[in-house]
Enzyme design. Structure first.
Site, PDB file in Angstrom:
ATOM      1  N   ASP A 133      66.972  65.479  -9.000  1.00  0.00           N
ATOM      2  CA  ASP A 133      65.836  64.433  -9.021  1.00  0.00           C
ATOM      3  C   ASP A 133      65.704  64.838 -10.973  1.00  0.00           C
ATOM      4  O   ASP A 133      66.149  64.168 -11.261  1.00  0.00           O
ATOM      5  CB  ASP A 133      64.355  65.766  -9.036  1.00  0.00           C
ATOM      6  CG  ASP A 133      62.822  65.524  -8.437  1.00  0.00           C
ATOM      7  OD1 ASP A 133      62.081  65.241 -10.002  1.00  0.00           O
ATOM      8  OD2 ASP A 133      62.526  65.743  -8.039  1.00  0.00           O
ATOM      9  N   VAL A 139      56.601  82.761  -9.193  1.00  0.00           N
ATOM     10  CA  VAL A 139      56.716  82.285  -7.322  1.00  0.00           C
ATOM     11  C   VAL A 139      58.062  82.891  -6.865  1.00  0.00           C
ATOM     12  O   VAL A 139      58.671  82.930  -8.068  1.00  0.00           O
ATOM     13  CB  VAL A 139      56.299  81.010  -7.747  1.00  0.00           C
ATOM     14  CG1 VAL A 139      54.820  80.223  -7.833  1.00  0.00           C
ATOM     15  CG2 VAL A 139      57.199  80.286  -8.123  1.00  0.00           C
ATOM     16  N   HIS A 175      58.270  67.161 -12.556  1.00  0.00           N
ATOM     17  CA  HIS A 175      58.324  67.133 -10.643  1.00  0.00           C
ATOM     18  C   HIS A 175      59.568  67.889 -10.926  1.00  0.00           C
ATOM     19  O   HIS A 175      59.796  68.374  -9.635  1.00  0.00           O
ATOM     20  CB  HIS A 175      58.370  65.879 -10.658  1.00  0.00           C
ATOM     21  CG  HIS A 175      59.045  65.564  -8.863  1.00  0.00           C
ATOM     22  ND1 HIS A 175      59.780  65.259  -8.700  1.00  0.00           N
ATOM     23  CD2 HIS A 175      57.763  65.274  -8.425  1.00  0.00           C
ATOM     24  CE1 HIS A 175      59.746  64.653  -7.264  1.00  0.00           C
ATOM     25  NE2 HIS A 175      57.926  64.363  -7.390  1.00  0.00           N
ATOM     26  N   GLN A 182      53.824  88.047  -8.868  1.00  0.00           N
ATOM     27  CA  GLN A 182      54.055  86.972  -7.863  1.00  0.00           C
ATOM     28  C   GLN A 182      53.707  86.408  -7.103  1.00  0.00           C
ATOM     29  O   GLN A 182      53.181  86.898  -6.443  1.00  0.00           O
ATOM     30  CB  GLN A 182      56.057  87.555  -7.285  1.00  0.00           C
ATOM     31  CG  GLN A 182      56.462  86.189  -6.420  1.00  0.00           C
ATOM     32  CD  GLN A 182      57.515  86.718  -5.833  1.00  0.00           C
ATOM     33  OE1 GLN A 182      58.355  87.098  -6.830  1.00  0.00           O
ATOM     34  NE2 GLN A 182      58.052  87.279  -4.433  1.00  0.00           N
ATOM     35  N   VAL A 186      70.407  61.354   7.280  1.00  0.00           N
ATOM     36  CA  VAL A 186      69.193  61.922   5.701  1.00  0.00           C
ATOM     37  C   VAL A 186      68.109  62.335   6.809  1.00  0.00           C
ATOM     38  O   VAL A 186      67.781  61.886   7.711  1.00  0.00           O
ATOM     39  CB  VAL A 186      68.101  61.171   5.265  1.00  0.00           C
ATOM     40  CG1 VAL A 186      67.470  61.950   4.231  1.00  0.00           C
ATOM     41  CG2 VAL A 186      69.542  60.671   4.355  1.00  0.00           C
ATOM     42  N   ALA A 217      64.882  57.903   2.901  1.00  0.00           N
ATOM     43  CA  ALA A 217      64.492  58.937   4.138  1.00  0.00           C
ATOM     44  C   ALA A 217      64.704  58.431   5.245  1.00  0.00           C
ATOM     45  O   ALA A 217      64.920  58.620   6.210  1.00  0.00           O
ATOM     46  CB  ALA A 217      62.776  59.301   3.870  1.00  0.00           C
ATOM     47  N   SER A 253      56.967  65.002  -1.464  1.00  0.00           N
ATOM     48  CA  SER A 253      58.008  66.148  -2.750  1.00  0.00           C
ATOM     49  C   SER A 253      58.077  67.538  -2.873  1.00  0.00           C
ATOM     50  O   SER A 253      59.511  68.221  -2.760  1.00  0.00           O
ATOM     51  CB  SER A 253      57.143  65.130  -3.937  1.00  0.00           C
ATOM     52  OG  SER A 253      57.724  64.051  -4.194  1.00  0.00           O
TER      53      SER A 253
END
Length: 452
Positions: free
Chosen positions: A150, A200, A183, A123, A297, A292, A344
């Site tokens: 997404d 990760v 993505h 990791q 938001v 956004a 992102s």
């Protein structure tokens, strides 16, 4: 583009104004428009029949929102708008991942056998994970649901666990929410990659990730599909709605969906966009994408590892928080790992910290969105010293400390027990003062009675 019925009536003849629709004309598929149709007074009623009467087809209805999406012959839009029961129509505009997203595969994290998780590298946390203090907190997001709206998420990735999801794009079946772009899986890894010593780790590694596929395999979609994803999250009590995407145009339909979800207790977060900034701390620049810019938001801008504003990051008055966004290591499709940059990547860092704070609140499901939002903004770390960062860099340690201190203070401020007066220590002085005040007030009232 949004047209109200009143605006239409200013420029059409009396026949249409009176609601005379006439006969349905012929139109090819290329001559149709995909639009949101808003009923007058918020009542759907015979809306579907009205759409059909002008040769249109209703293609989407929602569980929680009082409008529909329809394909209508372009030459009949005026007729539809003038029909009884129709308040307005608007284009179903496009949305997608912010510009400039280009992941770079990391050879150092490339496993010899991608399908065998036991061969995956040890990791490795991104610099952003450490910069916001996510590596120094005990909370892990247990029990909190995160909707990743997404391109989907790879469901068998060794570093990501997917709790469920839904596909709302035109391609594939509803149950096919696999990511074939990359993505969505990268965003999901930043927010909640599991802490299993492989690859990760995410900001909230024990949160429940939901793959809500609203963008296709090219990273493109429509507002109607994004709204369908929000609708699904509302219907399934998914507390956090994370949107690393955006469009150019504002939308009444999307605004209504956001406001409905917000009122129901969900926290919605979005990437600010990758349209750049002047780089001079100016408060006049407005380069953010939608949604956004919506006030309900939580909008996130991106910074570099040296605590400077990323050159690609959009800015504007609606920015709420700053988060790491450049050269962020996370999971991608095909069971690989990659480094990528963009707002992102910044957005899911904030989503993950929101999950950590949400975990501290009692009860399951939507509700404490405003409290969590206040905690995130009030504990943010000023970094840029300009309006470009909103309240500042999201800070996991400070957010959780503030949440804990608030709870401790509530306990400490409760009246102490174990003494006849109900107070201990220095509290006797306050109690004595209050007693004297009460006596004086009683005497004054007695005198008023004698002479009044």
């Amino acid at each position: 583009m949004t047209l109200s019925r009143r605006q239409l009536l200013q420029g059409v003849g009396a026949g249409v104004a009176a609601g005379v629709l006439g006969t349905v004309g012929s139109a090819s598929a290329s001559d149709t428009s995909r639009v949101f149709v808003h009923p007058d007074g918020g009542l759907l009623g015979g809306l579907l029949d009205v759409v059909e009467s002008v040769g249109g087809t209703t293609v989407l209805e929602y569980d929680n929102f009082d409008f529909v999406v329809a394909e209508v012959p372009s030459n009949r839009l005026d007729d539809l708008l003038s029909a009884p029961g129709i308040a307005s129509i608007e284009d179903d505009d496009e949305t997608g991942i912010p510009d400039g997203w280009s992941p770079s595969l990391l050879d150092v994290l490339l496993p010899p056998d991608r399908t065998d998780c036991s061969t995956h590298p040890e990791q490795r946390a991104s610099w952003g994970h450490e910069r916001i203090g996510a590596d120094a907190v005990e909370s892990d997001g247990t029990g909190v649901d995160i909707g990743i709206l997404d391109t989907g998420i790879q469901t068998d990735h060794c570093s990501v666990s997917v709790a469920g999801g839904r596909n709302f794009t035109a391609a594939g079946m509803p149950g096919d929410y696999e990511d074939r772009h990359g993505h969505g899986t990268h965003v999901a890894g930043v927010a909640g990659a599991v802490d299993n010593d492989l690859g990760v780790v995410g900001t909230a590694p024990n949160a429940n990730l939901y793959a809500v596929k609203v963008l296709d395999d090219d990273g493109q979609g429509r507002y109607s599909e994004l709204i369908a994803g929000i609708d699904w999250c509302v219907e399934h009590d998914v507390e956090l709605i994370s949107m690393s995407l955006g469009g150019e145009a504002e939308s009444d339909a999307l605004a209504k969906a956001i406001e409905t979800a917000h009122s129901a207790g969900h926290l919605l977060l979005s990437a600010a966009g990758n349209e750049g900034n002047p780089g001079n701390g100016s408060c006049d620049a407005e380069t953010m994408s939608y949604p956004a810019t919506h006030e309900d938001v939580l909008a996130v801008a991106a910074m570099n590892e040296d605590d400077t504003l990323a050159s690609y990051s959009s800015v504007g008055a609606a920015v709420d928080l700053l988060a790491p966004g450049t050269n962020i290591v996370s999971s991608v499709t095909d069971n690989r790992y990659a480094e990528a940059s963009g707002t992102s990547m910044a957005c899911p860092f904030v989503t993950g910290v929101a999950a950590l704070v949400w975990e501290r609140h009692e009860g399951d499901g939507p509700g404490p969105n405003e409290a969590v939002r206040r905690t995130l903004t009030e504990t943010a770390e000023p970094v840029l010293g300009s309006c470009e960062e909103g309240h500042g860099l999201v800070d996991a340690r400070a957010a959780l400390d503030a949440n804990g201190v608030a709870e401790d203070d509530a306990v400490e401020n409760e009246p102490a027990t174990g003494s006849e007066s109900g107070v201990t220590g220095g509290g006797w002085l306050q109690a004595a003062f209050e007693w004297v005040t009460d006596v004086i007030t009683a005497i004054l009232e007695w005198f008023r009675g004698l002479f009044g």
